[in-house]
Enzyme design. Structure first.
Site, PDB file in Angstrom:
ATOM      1  N   TYR A 189      -2.189  -0.658  10.875  1.00 33.75           N
ATOM      2  CA  TYR A 189      -2.395  -1.205   9.520  1.00 33.75           C
ATOM      3  C   TYR A 189      -1.221  -0.842   8.612  1.00 33.75           C
ATOM      4  O   TYR A 189      -0.629  -1.694   7.954  1.00 33.75           O
ATOM      5  CB  TYR A 189      -3.700  -0.678   8.910  1.00 33.75           C
ATOM      6  CG  TYR A 189      -3.739  -0.861   7.410  1.00 33.75           C
ATOM      7  CD1 TYR A 189      -3.889  -2.125   6.853  1.00 33.75           C
ATOM      8  CD2 TYR A 189      -3.573   0.230   6.541  1.00 33.75           C
ATOM      9  CE1 TYR A 189      -3.879  -2.296   5.474  1.00 33.75           C
ATOM     10  CE2 TYR A 189      -3.570   0.064   5.172  1.00 33.75           C
ATOM     11  CZ  TYR A 189      -3.726  -1.206   4.633  1.00 33.75           C
ATOM     12  OH  TYR A 189      -3.707  -1.371   3.274  1.00 33.75           O
ATOM     13  N   LYS A 218       2.027  -3.221   6.664  1.00 35.78           N
ATOM     14  CA  LYS A 218       2.483  -3.225   5.274  1.00 35.78           C
ATOM     15  C   LYS A 218       3.989  -2.970   5.206  1.00 35.78           C
ATOM     16  O   LYS A 218       4.708  -3.591   4.420  1.00 35.78           O
ATOM     17  CB  LYS A 218       1.715  -2.185   4.449  1.00 35.78           C
ATOM     18  CG  LYS A 218       0.240  -2.511   4.272  1.00 35.78           C
ATOM     19  CD  LYS A 218       0.018  -3.857   3.604  1.00 35.78           C
ATOM     20  CE  LYS A 218      -1.435  -4.193   3.410  1.00 35.78           C
ATOM     21  NZ  LYS A 218      -1.653  -5.560   2.911  1.00 35.78           N
ATOM     22  N   SER A 254       0.826  -1.205   0.000  1.00 37.91           N
ATOM     23  CA  SER A 254       0.000   0.000   0.000  1.00 37.91           C
ATOM     24  C   SER A 254       0.862   1.257   0.000  1.00 37.91           C
ATOM     25  O   SER A 254       1.976   1.264   0.527  1.00 37.91           O
ATOM     26  CB  SER A 254      -0.878  -0.009   1.255  1.00 37.91           C
ATOM     27  OG  SER A 254      -1.447   1.247   1.503  1.00 37.91           O
TER      28      SER A 254
END
Length: 338
Positions: free
Chosen positions: A150, A154, A125
Site C-alpha cells: 500500500y 503511494k 499519504s
C-alpha cells in the site's frame, strides 16, 4: 466548473464533495462501491442541498475510463481518491493493490494528458516517509523504502504523476500527503463507514464505546514516547476536505509554482494512542474497555507533520482539535447504530 471526484462516496471523498459543492463547483462522482455505499449520496444532499452526478464504475476497466472522458469532455479537474487502503490486506494481496492503485492512476493520467489543460489532486499519504529520521516531518524528508505494498503504491503513484507532469506542461498536479484523518461531518450526515473490523484506531474506539467490539487492543506501551504508546497526527476529516478545495483552486487560478507540488496535511501535533483514548473518554463521558497487547510489526514509533508549507504556501490550516474530531466521530457512531 465541473470536477471529477473518484472514490467520492468514500470517507474523505464524500466530505470533499460537500466542500466542493458548498463552493459552487459541479461535481461528478465515480465510485465502484467496493468500500462505500450509494446511501452516502443522501448525506451529501442533506448537507449541501445539491445532488452530485454519480456514476457507478470500476476504473480498472480502461475502456470505461476512456468512454467517461469522451462523454464528459468539460471536466476541469480531477480529485483522485479511488484506491485500496488497508495496509494488512496489501501485504496479503499485493497485485490487487498494484492494479487498483497504479493501473487506475495511469488510465486517468492518459486521459488528462490529452486535454489542453488539466488539474489533478492526488490522495497521497504520510506512509511515504516510513519511520522518519526527525520530527516533525517536512515535505523534504527522505522517502524511505515502503513498509507495505500500500505504502509503495503511494510512493510510486507520486513518481508516476511527477514523471507525467515533466513531459506534459498542460498538466498541473498536487499530491496531498495526509497524516491520520478522523471524525465525521458536524451535521452527522456523513462519516467513516469501515466494512468489517476497522483497520484504524478511531473507528475501533467508537465501535468499542458503542458495544460493537468487546475490547480495544493498544499495540505496545513500551515505545520510546512519553506514555509508551505510538504517536500519530490526527486531523479532522473536514479540515482535510477543505485542503483539497484550496489545492484545486490553487491550480485553477494558476498559482502553483511548479506543475507538480507536494503538501503535508496534518495538525502539526502528535497525539499518542492513550491520549486519543482519553479524548474519547472525555467527549463521551464513559470509560473505554482497552488492554495493552504486543507491538504490531511495521508500526512506526511516531509520525506527525510539519505543516508550515501548507500553512504558508497553500494558505490552509487545520482548525479542529482532537476533541472536536473525537466528538464528531462518537456522534456519528451513535447515529449509525441507533
Amino acid at each position: 466548473m465541473k470536477i471529477l471526484v473518484t472514490g467520492g462516496l468514500g470517507f474523505i471523498g464524500s466530505h470533499t464533495v460537500v466542500e466542493l459543492q458548498n463552493k459552487g463547483f459541479e461535481v461528478v462522482i465515480i465510485d465502484n462501491l467496493s468500500n462505500s455505499s450509494e446511501n452516502v449520496l443522501d448525506g451529501i444532499v442533506a448537507i449541501s442541498g445539491k445532488k452530485p452526478h454519480f456514476e457507478k464504475m470500476d476504473l480498472r476497466d480502461k475502456s470505461s475510463v476512456q468512454n467517461f472522458f469522451a462523454n464528459h469532455d468539460d471536466i476541469e479537474g480531477v480529485i483522485h481518491f479511488a484506491a485500496s487502503k488497508a495496509v494488512g490486506e496489501s501485504v496479503e494481496n499485493p497485485l490487487l493493490y498494484y492494479e487498483n492503485n497504479l493501473g487506475v492512476l495511469v488510465y486517468l493520467l492518459q486521459q488528462l494528458t490529452q486535454k489542453d489543460s488539466a488539474r489533478f489532486i492526488f490522495s497521497s499519504s504520510c506512509t511515504v516517509y516510513g519511520q522518519a529520521d526527525s520530527m516533525p516531518i517536512t515535505e523534504s524528508a527522505p522517502v524511505k523504502p515502503a513498509e507495505s505494498p500500500y505504502g509503495n503504491t503511494k510512493q510510486v503513484g507520486e513518481e508516476i504523476i511527477k514523471d507525467t507532469c515533466k513531459v506534459n506542461p498542460s498538466l498541473s498536479a498536487i499530491a496531498l500527503r495526509y497524516f491520520n484523518p478522523i471524525g465525521a461531518h458536524p451535521s452527522v450526515e456523513i462519516g467513516e463507514l469501515p466494512i468489517g473490523v476497522p483497520q484504524n484506531l478511531v473507528p475501533f474506539i467508537t465501535q468499542t464505546g458503542v458495544g460493537l467490539r468487546e475490547q480495544l487492543s493498544v499495540f505496545g506501551d513500551d515505545y520510546p514516547t512519553e506514555d509508551g504508546t505510538c504517536i500519530r497526527d490526527y486531523i479532522h476529516v473536514v479540515d482535510v476536505a477543505k485542503a483539497h478545495v484550496v489545492a484545486l483552486e490553487r491550480l485553477l487560478e494558476d498559482k502553483n509554482q511548479e506543475n507538480f507540488e507536494v503538501f503535508n496535511l496534518g495538525t502539526g501535533k502528535g497525539s499518542s494512542v492513550l491520549e486519543v483514548i482519553h479524548s474519547f473518554e472525555q467527549v463521551s463521558g464513559q470509560k473505554l474497555n482497552y488492554k495493552v497487547a504486543d507491538r504490531r510489526p511495521g508500526d512506526v514509533i511516531q509520525a506527525y507533520a510539519d505543516t508550515q508549507k501548507a500553512n504558508d504556501v497553500l494558505g490552509w490550516k487545520a482548525e479542529s482539535s482532537l476533541d472536536d474530531a473525537m466528538k464528531s466521530a462518537w456522534d456519528w457512531e451513535q447515529k449509525i447504530r441507533a
